[in-house]
Scaffold this motif. Structure first.
Motif, PDB file in Angstrom:
ATOM      1  N   SER A   5      40.151  31.241  51.264  1.00  0.00           N
ATOM      2  CA  SER A   5      41.039  30.883  50.154  1.00  0.00           C
ATOM      3  C   SER A   5      40.269  30.691  48.853  1.00  0.00           C
ATOM      4  CB  SER A   5      41.827  29.612  50.486  1.00  0.00           C
ATOM      5  OG  SER A   5      41.023  28.457  50.394  1.00  0.00           O
ATOM      6  N   VAL A   6      39.020  30.229  48.960  1.00  0.00           N
ATOM      7  CA  VAL A   6      38.187  30.074  47.759  1.00  0.00           C
ATOM      8  C   VAL A   6      38.027  31.427  47.066  1.00  0.00           C
ATOM      9  CG1 VAL A   6      35.889  29.500  46.896  1.00  0.00           C
ATOM     10  CG2 VAL A   6      36.951  28.065  48.648  1.00  0.00           C
ATOM     11  N   PHE A   7      37.656  32.450  47.850  1.00  0.00           N
ATOM     12  CA  PHE A   7      37.430  33.772  47.263  1.00  0.00           C
ATOM     13  C   PHE A   7      38.741  34.466  46.894  1.00  0.00           C
ATOM     14  CE2 PHE A   7      33.634  33.223  50.063  1.00  0.00           C
ATOM     15  CZ  PHE A   7      32.716  33.086  49.040  1.00  0.00           C
ATOM     16  N   SER A   8      39.799  34.233  47.680  1.00  0.00           N
ATOM     17  CA  SER A   8      41.082  34.865  47.356  1.00  0.00           C
ATOM     18  C   SER A   8      41.626  34.337  46.030  1.00  0.00           C
ATOM     19  CB  SER A   8      42.090  34.623  48.478  1.00  0.00           C
ATOM     20  OG  SER A   8      42.432  33.251  48.579  1.00  0.00           O
ATOM     21  N   GLN A   9      41.509  33.027  45.806  1.00  0.00           N
ATOM     22  CA  GLN A   9      41.989  32.462  44.548  1.00  0.00           C
ATOM     23  C   GLN A   9      41.100  32.861  43.382  1.00  0.00           C
ATOM     24  OE1 GLN A   9      44.926  30.705  43.998  1.00  0.00           O
ATOM     25  NE2 GLN A   9      45.216  31.611  46.019  1.00  0.00           N
ATOM     26  N   GLU A  10      39.801  32.972  43.633  1.00  0.00           N
ATOM     27  CA  GLU A  10      38.891  33.430  42.581  1.00  0.00           C
ATOM     28  C   GLU A  10      39.247  34.859  42.169  1.00  0.00           C
ATOM     29  OE1 GLU A  10      34.083  34.011  41.730  1.00  0.00           O
ATOM     30  OE2 GLU A  10      34.809  33.572  43.764  1.00  0.00           O
ATOM     31  N   PHE A  46      35.741  40.523  45.925  1.00  0.00           N
ATOM     32  CA  PHE A  46      36.546  41.169  46.970  1.00  0.00           C
ATOM     33  C   PHE A  46      35.731  41.321  48.254  1.00  0.00           C
ATOM     34  CE2 PHE A  46      37.866  45.094  49.151  1.00  0.00           C
ATOM     35  CZ  PHE A  46      39.175  44.738  49.480  1.00  0.00           C
ATOM     36  N   VAL A  47      34.474  41.710  48.129  1.00  0.00           N
ATOM     37  CA  VAL A  47      33.605  41.823  49.310  1.00  0.00           C
ATOM     38  C   VAL A  47      33.415  40.449  49.955  1.00  0.00           C
ATOM     39  CG1 VAL A  47      31.271  42.390  50.090  1.00  0.00           C
ATOM     40  CG2 VAL A  47      32.419  43.865  48.444  1.00  0.00           C
ATOM     41  N   SER A  79      26.823  38.545  49.489  1.00  0.00           N
ATOM     42  CA  SER A  79      27.811  38.614  48.406  1.00  0.00           C
ATOM     43  C   SER A  79      27.803  37.351  47.551  1.00  0.00           C
ATOM     44  CB  SER A  79      29.210  38.853  48.982  1.00  0.00           C
ATOM     45  OG  SER A  79      29.656  37.747  49.731  1.00  0.00           O
ATOM     46  N   VAL A  80      27.530  36.199  48.167  1.00  0.00           N
ATOM     47  CA  VAL A  80      27.446  34.958  47.393  1.00  0.00           C
ATOM     48  C   VAL A  80      26.232  35.001  46.464  1.00  0.00           C
ATOM     49  CG1 VAL A  80      27.070  32.461  47.550  1.00  0.00           C
ATOM     50  CG2 VAL A  80      28.701  33.567  49.077  1.00  0.00           C
TER      51      VAL A  80
END
Length: 293
Positions: A125-130, A157-158, A182-183
């Motif tokens: 959810s952290v990456f989806s919201q970002e 996205f990755v 990716s981070v």
């Protein structure tokens, strides 16, 4: 995030977090082996000199809260001001704080194994919201700045796909290592954006930074290029930077894999030789004390 310092600080934090995760992920894979490896979304600090199991979660939580407050409070005047783009940035840090807070709570209640899947969902959810807030940003990132933000969305996205894969397949080393890489890539790209877009000396040739007053003593800017040729060249340089940074991260990951593999291979071989030596000694002793001799 229209200033150099926020880009640099956030990028540095993500880079160190990714480096910490990639080293520990590879180490865990080598120690436990492919059959026993389990993806972890945070790691404890446990050395001979310093032991603090939950330090990573605490630091993420503190960083998220401070970053959230910075977005909604006008430092150094501590004046609340509703700015849509600031609240979009603050929302990203809310999801990061939710992940750190819930993970910390599961540790305190010894329920991590029960809710490990939900922890993975929170990371996703952290990456989806970002990604969502970067794509539908209230502030239009046009020109060169828009190109850098579009490349950033590819990295996020990755991260999202890797986080989902690590959640669905909790024993996948590949998903865990891609997530860590990716981070790191996100962090390095934030730092790169900070220099290229917000430091005049690093602005590509043929382009200029348009400076505008933001809050009295702060400057908010955007890069514009004078000609199509300059714009095309600046975008080409951004693409090269994207590839070069990724190449450097992949080289680092490969070196870490080989170094740690060599280290643990030597340790395992020495342990095997020690066990074999004990077995041989035990056999000799047993043969020397057979009944009837």
């Amino acid at each position: 995030m229209g200033l150099f310092l926020p880009h640099f600080v956030q990028g540095l934090a993500l880079t160190f977090l990714g480096l910490w995760h990639i080293i520990n992920t590879i180490k865990s894979y080598l120690v436990k082996g492919p059959s026993n490896f389990t993806v972890r979304f945070w790691f404890q600090i446990n050395t001979f000199q310093f032991k603090f199991k939950h330090l990573e979660l605490i630091l993420i939580l503190i960083f998220s809260v401070l970053a959230f407050l910075r977005q909604i409070i006008d430092f150094p005047y501590f004046h609340y001001a509703f700015k849509l783009d600031n609240f979009e940035h603050a929302t990203m840090f809310i999801h990061l704080a939710l992940f750190a807070g819930f993970s910390f709570a599961t540790e305190l209640t010894d329920s991590l194994e029960l809710f490990s899947g939900f922890v993975g969902i929170l990371v996703s959810s952290v990456f989806s919201q970002e990604l969502f807030l970067l794509h539908f940003h209230s502030t239009d990132h046009v020109g060169l700045e828009g190109h850098y933000h579009w490349l950033l969305q590819l990295i996020v996205f990755v991260s999202l796909v890797a986080a989902l894969a690590a959640t669905v397949f909790p024993n996948s080393f590949n998903a865990a290592i891609v997530l860590s890489i990716s981070v790191i890539f996100q962090g390095c790209w934030f730092i790169n954006m900070g220099f290229v877009l917000w430091i005049p000396a690093f602005v590509p040739e043929g382009c200029v930074m348009n400076m505008a007053s933001k809050n009295g003593n702060e400057m908010h800017g955007a890069v514009t290029c004078g000609t199509k040729e300059a714009d095309f060249r600046a975008r080409g340089l951004a693409n090269l930077q994207f590839s070069w940074i990724l190449s450097a991260i992949m080289i680092f990951a490969g070196v870490v894999c080989l170094k740690l593999a060599r280290k643990f291979t030597i340790v395992n071989r020495l342990e095997y030789e020690r066990i074999q030596s004990k077995v041989v000694d035990s056999t000799v002793v047993n043969e020397g004390f057979k009944p009837g001799k």
